[in-house]
Write a protein that holds these residues in place. Sequence first.
Motif, PDB file in Angstrom:
ATOM      1  N   ASN A  92       0.804  -1.229   0.000  1.00 37.96           N
ATOM      2  CA  ASN A  92       0.000   0.000   0.000  1.00 37.96           C
ATOM      3  C   ASN A  92       0.838   1.281   0.000  1.00 37.96           C
ATOM      4  O   ASN A  92       0.497   2.243   0.654  1.00 37.96           O
ATOM      5  CB  ASN A  92      -0.955   0.027   1.206  1.00 37.96           C
ATOM      6  N   ARG A  93       1.960   1.277  -0.757  1.00 34.57           N
ATOM      7  CA  ARG A  93       2.797   2.471  -0.819  1.00 34.57           C
ATOM      8  C   ARG A  93       2.533   3.282  -2.089  1.00 34.57           C
ATOM      9  O   ARG A  93       3.322   4.126  -2.466  1.00 34.57           O
ATOM     10  CB  ARG A  93       4.270   2.065  -0.775  1.00 34.57           C
ATOM     11  N   LYS A  94       1.412   3.039  -2.730  1.00 31.14           N
ATOM     12  CA  LYS A  94       1.141   3.742  -3.971  1.00 31.14           C
ATOM     13  C   LYS A  94       1.115   5.250  -3.782  1.00 31.14           C
ATOM     14  O   LYS A  94       1.501   6.006  -4.657  1.00 31.14           O
ATOM     15  CB  LYS A  94      -0.194   3.268  -4.561  1.00 31.14           C
ATOM     16  N   ARG A  95       0.635   5.689  -2.622  1.00 31.85           N
ATOM     17  CA  ARG A  95       0.550   7.128  -2.392  1.00 31.85           C
ATOM     18  C   ARG A  95       1.933   7.755  -2.279  1.00 31.85           C
ATOM     19  O   ARG A  95       2.107   8.941  -2.491  1.00 31.85           O
ATOM     20  CB  ARG A  95      -0.253   7.396  -1.119  1.00 31.85           C
ATOM     21  N   ALA A  96       2.938   6.952  -1.919  1.00 32.15           N
ATOM     22  CA  ALA A  96       4.289   7.488  -1.741  1.00 32.15           C
ATOM     23  C   ALA A  96       5.192   7.158  -2.921  1.00 32.15           C
ATOM     24  O   ALA A  96       6.375   7.442  -2.886  1.00 32.15           O
ATOM     25  CB  ALA A  96       4.899   6.931  -0.454  1.00 32.15           C
ATOM     26  N   SER A  97       4.647   6.545  -3.961  1.00 29.73           N
ATOM     27  CA  SER A  97       5.455   6.168  -5.107  1.00 29.73           C
ATOM     28  C   SER A  97       4.790   6.660  -6.386  1.00 29.73           C
ATOM     29  O   SER A  97       3.613   7.005  -6.401  1.00 29.73           O
ATOM     30  CB  SER A  97       5.619   4.645  -5.151  1.00 29.73           C
ATOM     31  N   THR A  98       5.549   6.664  -7.460  1.00 26.82           N
ATOM     32  CA  THR A  98       5.015   7.092  -8.746  1.00 26.82           C
ATOM     33  C   THR A  98       4.549   5.886  -9.546  1.00 26.82           C
ATOM     34  O   THR A  98       4.932   4.743  -9.264  1.00 26.82           O
ATOM     35  CB  THR A  98       6.088   7.844  -9.545  1.00 26.82           C
ATOM     36  N   TRP A  99       3.744   6.172 -10.567  1.00 26.61           N
ATOM     37  CA  TRP A  99       3.282   5.094 -11.435  1.00 26.61           C
ATOM     38  C   TRP A  99       4.468   4.401 -12.096  1.00 26.61           C
ATOM     39  O   TRP A  99       4.491   3.177 -12.211  1.00 26.61           O
ATOM     40  CB  TRP A  99       2.351   5.673 -12.502  1.00 26.61           C
ATOM     41  N   ALA A 100       5.465   5.185 -12.526  1.00 20.78           N
ATOM     42  CA  ALA A 100       6.632   4.604 -13.191  1.00 20.78           C
ATOM     43  C   ALA A 100       7.401   3.668 -12.266  1.00 20.78           C
ATOM     44  O   ALA A 100       7.848   2.600 -12.685  1.00 20.78           O
ATOM     45  CB  ALA A 100       7.549   5.719 -13.694  1.00 20.78           C
ATOM     46  N   SER A 101       7.554   4.060 -11.001  1.00 20.38           N
ATOM     47  CA  SER A 101       8.312   3.228 -10.065  1.00 20.38           C
ATOM     48  C   SER A 101       7.626   1.896  -9.808  1.00 20.38           C
ATOM     49  O   SER A 101       8.278   0.892  -9.535  1.00 20.38           O
ATOM     50  CB  SER A 101       8.534   3.969  -8.744  1.00 20.38           C
ATOM     51  N   ARG A 102       6.297   1.880  -9.898  1.00 23.75           N
ATOM     52  CA  ARG A 102       5.551   0.644  -9.667  1.00 23.75           C
ATOM     53  C   ARG A 102       5.489  -0.240 -10.906  1.00 23.75           C
ATOM     54  O   ARG A 102       5.065  -1.394 -10.827  1.00 23.75           O
ATOM     55  CB  ARG A 102       4.117   0.960  -9.199  1.00 23.75           C
ATOM     56  N   ASN A 103       5.882   0.324 -12.039  1.00 22.49           N
ATOM     57  CA  ASN A 103       5.761  -0.429 -13.301  1.00 22.49           C
ATOM     58  C   ASN A 103       7.063  -0.451 -14.096  1.00 22.49           C
ATOM     59  O   ASN A 103       7.036  -0.566 -15.325  1.00 22.49           O
ATOM     60  CB  ASN A 103       4.641   0.178 -14.155  1.00 22.49           C
TER      61      ASN A 103
END
Length: 218
Positions: A92-103
């Motif tokens: 649940n760190r989506k709020r602290a990360s960017t879309w690019a970092s997650r993909n």
Amino acid sequence: MLSTLSRKILMCATGLFLSFFLLIHFLGNLQLFLPQEQAHLQFNAYSHFLSGNIIIKIVSYVLYTSIIVHAVDGLIITLRNRKSGGNYRTDNRKRASTWASRNMGILGTLILIFLVIHFQNFWYVYKFGNLPLDDNGNKDLYILVITVFKEWWYVLIYVASMIALCYHLIHGIQSAVRTLGVFHPKFVRWFKNAGIAYSLIICCGFALMPIYIFFTNR
């Protein structure tokens, strides 16, 4: 077996080298924007110089190795993170990360597929194909570039790949300097803005090349 940290450092180092190579490749390909007759001979002469220079050949081997190491390390790190549960989807760190970092894995895969297509269409044909010669006796890579970029579907693939590359670079550059320990808090905003500017300039510039050729060679 390399530790995850060692692999991250190696991936950062190869990524930064590839980013620098992109700049050199970009500057060389700017010749495609010259008037057609000048671009034709000058681009072919430039390509001939690169193919016959021993230093460039050594750099090219480093380039190929870096691409493979970067891709393999990225895959291994992604698989390790998922195996340990350390991915963004479960913590649940989506709020602290960017879309690019997650993909980054998806973006990297798309870029790798594009590179295979790109190498096959240009590098392989230039090295092993039967290209005609221009007026100066050099292999006519320019004609090949024009022919390929006249295909609308390839232009779309190229532009879409540059969008993926842009996102990959924006996060990758910031992540690399942070991992290598040079991301000082005083310069966080500077590094971020510089990385974004570099990524946009390189990727937009590359994307404009096939678009320019497609619309000026109808």
